[in-house]
Scaffold this active site. Structure first.
Site, mmCIF file in Angstrom:
data_model
loop_
_atom_site.group_PDB
_atom_site.id
_atom_site.type_symbol
_atom_site.label_atom_id
_atom_site.label_comp_id
_atom_site.label_asym_id
_atom_site.label_seq_id
_atom_site.Cartn_x
_atom_site.Cartn_y
_atom_site.Cartn_z
ATOM 1 N N GLU A 99 36.558 38.606 31.697
ATOM 2 C CA GLU A 99 37.048 38.614 33.085
ATOM 3 C C GLU A 99 38.496 39.107 33.120
ATOM 4 O O GLU A 99 39.227 38.980 32.131
ATOM 5 C CB GLU A 99 36.918 37.176 33.644
ATOM 6 N N ASP A 100 38.885 39.674 34.252
ATOM 7 C CA ASP A 100 40.259 40.170 34.388
ATOM 8 C C ASP A 100 41.253 39.036 34.629
ATOM 9 O O ASP A 100 42.299 38.966 33.992
ATOM 10 C CB ASP A 100 40.343 41.236 35.496
ATOM 11 N N ASP A 103 41.451 32.746 39.098
ATOM 12 C CA ASP A 103 42.243 32.292 40.234
ATOM 13 C C ASP A 103 41.721 30.906 40.633
ATOM 14 O O ASP A 103 42.089 29.906 40.011
ATOM 15 C CB ASP A 103 42.065 33.353 41.330
ATOM 16 N N PHE A 152 50.314 37.889 43.072
ATOM 17 C CA PHE A 152 49.206 38.840 43.120
ATOM 18 C C PHE A 152 49.572 40.052 42.293
ATOM 19 O O PHE A 152 50.550 40.732 42.561
ATOM 20 C CB PHE A 152 48.865 39.249 44.554
ATOM 21 N N ARG A 165 44.064 50.174 39.864
ATOM 22 C CA ARG A 165 43.342 49.746 38.651
ATOM 23 C C ARG A 165 43.742 50.582 37.449
ATOM 24 O O ARG A 165 43.622 50.153 36.307
ATOM 25 C CB ARG A 165 41.827 49.922 38.842
HETATM 26 P P1 IMP Z 1 38.205 33.259 41.290
HETATM 27 O O1 IMP Z 1 36.726 33.126 41.443
HETATM 28 O O2 IMP Z 1 38.921 32.702 42.482
HETATM 29 O O3 IMP Z 1 38.732 32.694 39.992
HETATM 30 O O4 IMP Z 1 38.518 34.800 41.408
HETATM 31 C C1 IMP Z 1 38.738 35.654 40.359
HETATM 32 C C2 IMP Z 1 38.718 37.057 40.890
HETATM 33 O O5 IMP Z 1 39.657 37.212 41.955
HETATM 34 C C3 IMP Z 1 39.169 38.063 39.853
HETATM 35 O O6 IMP Z 1 38.087 38.559 39.111
HETATM 36 C C4 IMP Z 1 39.799 39.146 40.696
HETATM 37 O O7 IMP Z 1 38.820 40.060 41.128
HETATM 38 C C5 IMP Z 1 40.341 38.441 41.891
HETATM 39 N N1 IMP Z 1 41.797 38.161 41.755
HETATM 40 C C6 IMP Z 1 42.395 36.965 41.661
HETATM 41 N N2 IMP Z 1 43.728 37.080 41.554
HETATM 42 C C7 IMP Z 1 43.984 38.410 41.563
HETATM 43 C C8 IMP Z 1 45.206 39.175 41.449
HETATM 44 O O8 IMP Z 1 46.335 38.669 41.318
HETATM 45 N N3 IMP Z 1 45.054 40.524 41.496
HETATM 46 C C9 IMP Z 1 43.842 41.148 41.628
HETATM 47 N N4 IMP Z 1 42.687 40.470 41.734
HETATM 48 C C10 IMP Z 1 42.754 39.106 41.698
HETATM 49 MG MG MG Z 2 37.113 40.387 39.606
#
Ligand code: IMP
Ligand code: MG
Length: 180
Positions: A99-100, A103, A152, A165
């Site tokens: 995963e990238d 959050d 962010f 990206r």
């Molecule tokens: P989660 O399910 O809330 O943990 O969301 C994770 C996803 O939110 C990541 O795979 C990203 O696609 C997106 N995301 C969360 N924070 C960022 C950020 O700072 N920049 C870009 N994408 C983000």
């Molecule tokens: Mg993502």
């Protein structure tokens, strides 16, 4: 540096060092396993490409497209799978979800259970970046490149409205880019 970037958080060289360290940990843990790197599209594509090049253990790759985000910077809370992993040998696969960024934690928490339910032999998670202060659900990844504050960030696969990206580093966007 790109005009839209206020600050570089991780340079190209720092990203390389981070990924080399993760690769050594994965090598150590997957020596006698059937490692399948599962790229979560689209944000993880750069990170996973770099990670797989650095691994010494054999690996296969697969892809899923999962989203919890709309066009902006806030999570919708819903997980939508638009491309699923379909392989008949899933019960023999040691899946490492790549995963990238984490959050709220919803995406990886959901995906881990989903893949185990679907019959994967084992499921672990690896994230390039982690924002622990943003958690909504309790979740901890097995491999973490670096924790960051509640900012962010874009680049190295991460986007804002599908842009940035392609930046070879991770940076913070200037506030005016958000339409302010
Ligand atoms: P989660 O399910 O809330 O943990 O969301 C994770 C996803 O939110 C990541 O795979 C990203 O696609 C997106 N995301 C969360 N924070 C960022 C950020 O700072 N920049 C870009 N994408 C983000
Ligand atoms: Mg993502």
């Amino acid at each position: 540096m790109n005009d839209a970037i206020e600050q570089v958080l991780f340079s190209e060289k720092e990203m390389e060092e981070m990924i080399t360290r993760i690769a050594r940990d994965v090598d150590r843990d997957y020596a006698d396993k059937k490692l399948v790197l599962l790229c979560i599209l689209k944000g993880s594509v750069v990170f996973m490409g770099e990670l797989m090049k650095k691994l010494d253990v054999p690996c296969e790759i697969d892809f899923m497209k999962v989203s919890s985000y709309g066009a902006g910077t806030t999570s919708s809370g819903n997980i939508n799978i638009s491309l699923d992993i379909t392989r008949p040998d899933l019960d023999t696969c040691d899946i490492l979800v790549v995963e990238d960024i984490i959050d709220s934690g919803r995406t990886l928490s959901y995906l881990t259970k989903y893949l185990l339910n679907k019959g994967a032999k084992s499921v672990k998670t690896c994230t390039m970046l982690d924002k622990p202060s943003r958690r909504v659900v309790d979740f901890k990844a097995d491999y973490v490149g670096s924790e960051i504050e509640d900012l962010f960030v874009v680049g190295y696969g991460l986007d804002y409205a599908e842009r940035y990206r392609d930046l070879p580093y991770v940076g913070v966007l200037k506030p005016e880019v958000y339409g302010g």
